[in-house]
Design a protein around this motif. Structure first.
Motif, PDB file in Angstrom:
ATOM      1  N   MET A  30     -80.373  -6.985  21.447  1.00  0.00           N
ATOM      2  CA  MET A  30     -80.772  -7.361  22.669  1.00  0.00           C
ATOM      3  C   MET A  30     -79.631  -8.512  23.152  1.00  0.00           C
ATOM      4  SD  MET A  30     -84.080  -9.250  24.231  1.00  0.00           S
ATOM      5  CE  MET A  30     -83.808 -11.109  23.512  1.00  0.00           C
ATOM      6  N   LEU A  31     -79.360  -7.861  24.508  1.00  0.00           N
ATOM      7  CA  LEU A  31     -78.439  -8.893  25.186  1.00  0.00           C
ATOM      8  C   LEU A  31     -79.076  -9.676  26.357  1.00  0.00           C
ATOM      9  CD1 LEU A  31     -75.143  -7.053  26.045  1.00  0.00           C
ATOM     10  CD2 LEU A  31     -75.708  -8.514  24.026  1.00  0.00           C
ATOM     11  N   ALA A  32     -79.043 -10.891  26.644  1.00  0.00           N
ATOM     12  CA  ALA A  32     -79.768 -11.605  27.583  1.00  0.00           C
ATOM     13  C   ALA A  32     -78.892 -12.275  28.151  1.00  0.00           C
ATOM     14  CB  ALA A  32     -80.816 -12.738  26.835  1.00  0.00           C
ATOM     15  N   ASN A  33     -78.881 -12.161  29.640  1.00  0.00           N
ATOM     16  CA  ASN A  33     -78.052 -13.193  30.658  1.00  0.00           C
ATOM     17  C   ASN A  33     -78.811 -14.309  31.286  1.00  0.00           C
ATOM     18  OD1 ASN A  33     -76.766 -14.234  32.880  1.00  0.00           O
ATOM     19  ND2 ASN A  33     -75.768 -12.338  33.071  1.00  0.00           N
ATOM     20  N   VAL A  34     -78.431 -15.372  30.548  1.00  0.00           N
ATOM     21  CA  VAL A  34     -79.271 -16.831  31.123  1.00  0.00           C
ATOM     22  C   VAL A  34     -78.296 -17.487  31.843  1.00  0.00           C
ATOM     23  CG1 VAL A  34     -80.377 -18.893  30.441  1.00  0.00           C
ATOM     24  CG2 VAL A  34     -80.522 -16.884  28.894  1.00  0.00           C
ATOM     25  N   GLU A  35     -78.416 -17.430  33.344  1.00  0.00           N
ATOM     26  CA  GLU A  35     -77.588 -18.168  34.356  1.00  0.00           C
ATOM     27  C   GLU A  35     -76.193 -17.837  34.138  1.00  0.00           C
ATOM     28  OE1 GLU A  35     -78.826 -21.964  34.270  1.00  0.00           O
ATOM     29  OE2 GLU A  35     -80.812 -21.607  35.166  1.00  0.00           O
ATOM     30  N   GLY A  36     -75.872 -16.500  33.774  1.00  0.00           N
ATOM     31  CA  GLY A  36     -74.367 -16.269  33.567  1.00  0.00           C
ATOM     32  C   GLY A  36     -73.906 -16.219  32.127  1.00  0.00           C
ATOM     33  N   ILE A  38     -74.260 -15.138  28.239  1.00  0.00           N
ATOM     34  CA  ILE A  38     -74.500 -14.036  27.595  1.00  0.00           C
ATOM     35  C   ILE A  38     -74.997 -14.267  25.948  1.00  0.00           C
ATOM     36  CG2 ILE A  38     -74.030 -11.639  26.855  1.00  0.00           C
ATOM     37  CD1 ILE A  38     -74.450 -11.851  29.826  1.00  0.00           C
ATOM     38  N   TYR A  39     -76.196 -14.096  25.781  1.00  0.00           N
ATOM     39  CA  TYR A  39     -76.576 -14.229  24.332  1.00  0.00           C
ATOM     40  C   TYR A  39     -77.256 -12.909  23.786  1.00  0.00           C
ATOM     41  CZ  TYR A  39     -76.444 -19.027  25.904  1.00  0.00           C
ATOM     42  OH  TYR A  39     -76.139 -20.147  26.754  1.00  0.00           O
ATOM     43  N   ALA A  40     -76.951 -13.092  22.292  1.00  0.00           N
ATOM     44  CA  ALA A  40     -77.440 -11.684  21.637  1.00  0.00           C
ATOM     45  C   ALA A  40     -78.110 -11.987  20.541  1.00  0.00           C
ATOM     46  CB  ALA A  40     -76.214 -10.948  21.361  1.00  0.00           C
ATOM     47  N   THR A  41     -79.388 -11.327  20.359  1.00  0.00           N
ATOM     48  CA  THR A  41     -80.223 -11.475  19.231  1.00  0.00           C
ATOM     49  C   THR A  41     -80.806  -9.790  18.728  1.00  0.00           C
ATOM     50  OG1 THR A  41     -82.432 -11.377  20.607  1.00  0.00           O
ATOM     51  CG2 THR A  41     -81.306 -13.629  20.426  1.00  0.00           C
ATOM     52  N   ASP A  42     -81.538 -10.042  17.732  1.00  0.00           N
ATOM     53  CA  ASP A  42     -81.967  -8.757  17.167  1.00  0.00           C
ATOM     54  C   ASP A  42     -82.723  -8.342  18.308  1.00  0.00           C
ATOM     55  OD1 ASP A  42     -80.950  -8.166  15.033  1.00  0.00           O
ATOM     56  OD2 ASP A  42     -82.204  -8.964  13.501  1.00  0.00           O
ATOM     57  N   ASP A  43     -83.275  -6.958  18.725  1.00  0.00           N
ATOM     58  CA  ASP A  43     -84.110  -6.568  19.627  1.00  0.00           C
ATOM     59  C   ASP A  43     -85.323  -6.335  19.022  1.00  0.00           C
ATOM     60  OD1 ASP A  43     -84.590  -5.283  22.200  1.00  0.00           O
ATOM     61  OD2 ASP A  43     -84.732  -3.505  21.292  1.00  0.00           O
ATOM     62  N   LYS A  91     -72.700 -13.376  17.469  1.00  0.00           N
ATOM     63  CA  LYS A  91     -71.842 -14.095  18.292  1.00  0.00           C
ATOM     64  C   LYS A  91     -71.362 -13.312  19.329  1.00  0.00           C
ATOM     65  CE  LYS A  91     -69.380 -17.225  15.247  1.00  0.00           C
ATOM     66  NZ  LYS A  91     -68.238 -17.522  14.212  1.00  0.00           N
ATOM     67  N   VAL A  92     -71.250 -13.800  20.546  1.00  0.00           N
ATOM     68  CA  VAL A  92     -70.964 -12.993  21.655  1.00  0.00           C
ATOM     69  C   VAL A  92     -69.714 -13.601  22.284  1.00  0.00           C
ATOM     70  CG1 VAL A  92     -71.478 -12.363  24.206  1.00  0.00           C
ATOM     71  CG2 VAL A  92     -73.202 -12.660  22.470  1.00  0.00           C
ATOM     72  N   ARG A  93     -68.776 -12.698  22.770  1.00  0.00           N
ATOM     73  CA  ARG A  93     -67.553 -13.087  23.346  1.00  0.00           C
ATOM     74  C   ARG A  93     -67.517 -12.397  24.716  1.00  0.00           C
ATOM     75  NH1 ARG A  93     -62.394 -12.204  20.199  1.00  0.00           N
ATOM     76  NH2 ARG A  93     -62.787 -14.051  19.066  1.00  0.00           N
ATOM     77  N   VAL A  94     -67.359 -12.934  25.928  1.00  0.00           N
ATOM     78  CA  VAL A  94     -67.120 -12.080  27.035  1.00  0.00           C
ATOM     79  C   VAL A  94     -65.464 -12.260  27.299  1.00  0.00           C
ATOM     80  CG1 VAL A  94     -67.520 -11.956  29.577  1.00  0.00           C
ATOM     81  CG2 VAL A  94     -69.365 -12.651  27.861  1.00  0.00           C
ATOM     82  N   ASP A  95     -64.982 -10.831  27.460  1.00  0.00           N
ATOM     83  CA  ASP A  95     -63.524 -11.031  27.802  1.00  0.00           C
ATOM     84  C   ASP A  95     -63.346 -10.089  29.017  1.00  0.00           C
ATOM     85  OD1 ASP A  95     -60.696 -10.572  27.835  1.00  0.00           O
ATOM     86  OD2 ASP A  95     -60.775  -9.327  25.911  1.00  0.00           O
ATOM     87  N   GLY A  96     -63.329 -10.631  30.406  1.00  0.00           N
ATOM     88  CA  GLY A  96     -62.841 -10.118  31.609  1.00  0.00           C
ATOM     89  C   GLY A  96     -64.412  -9.639  32.098  1.00  0.00           C
ATOM     90  N   ASP A  97     -64.503  -8.366  31.902  1.00  0.00           N
ATOM     91  CA  ASP A  97     -65.937  -7.880  32.162  1.00  0.00           C
ATOM     92  C   ASP A  97     -66.554  -7.141  30.966  1.00  0.00           C
ATOM     93  OD1 ASP A  97     -64.315  -5.618  32.093  1.00  0.00           O
ATOM     94  OD2 ASP A  97     -65.278  -4.354  33.935  1.00  0.00           O
ATOM     95  N   LYS A  98     -65.826  -7.423  29.772  1.00  0.00           N
ATOM     96  CA  LYS A  98     -66.474  -6.697  28.667  1.00  0.00           C
ATOM     97  C   LYS A  98     -67.301  -7.994  27.751  1.00  0.00           C
ATOM     98  CE  LYS A  98     -62.716  -3.604  28.236  1.00  0.00           C
ATOM     99  NZ  LYS A  98     -61.385  -3.232  27.833  1.00  0.00           N
TER     100      LYS A  98
END
Ligand code: FES
Length: 104
Positions: A30-36, A38-43, A91-98
């Motif tokens: 599951m990806l979650a967007n908290v005020e911009g 991005i976090y990832a956990t098991d769904d 662990k999440v990484r945002v690279d541009g819009d990815k």
């Protein structure tokens, strides 16, 4: 061990306050967007079989749609019973819009 980041979604797929289910190999996340941020956990909820990405995100906590347990999406910690086992976080990484996730 070096981390292998895999592209799983675009930032437009999960706007602020929203959740998104993604699959990496045999893992449902599951990806979650908290005020911009991005976090990832098991769904999958750690209590029973419920997809947390179909629940509701309020602040940095997601509510399970089945019995209402809440988890902090930053840490995976359960905040409210009946669940008492933390979610795995990724662990999440945002690279541009990815959005990229570190896989094993
Ligand atoms: S399945 Fe999530 S709280 Fe029961």
């Amino acid at each position: 061990m070096s981390e292998n980041f895999q592209h799983v979604a675009h930032t437009r797929d999960v706007p602020p306050g929203k959740l998104l289910r993604v699959i990496i190999g045999e893992h449902a996340l599951m990806l979650a967007n908290v005020e911009g941020g991005i976090y990832a956990t098991d769904d999958m909820c750690t209590h029973e079989d419920a997809s947390l990405s179909t629940g509701a995100l309020k602040g940095d906590c997601v509510s399970c749609p089945l019995h209402g347990s809440r988890f902090n999406v930053r840490t995976g910690e359960p905040m409210e019973e009946p669940a008492d086992v933390p979610l795995r976080t990724w662990k999440v990484r945002v690279d541009g819009d990815k959005i990229l996730i570190a896989i094993d």
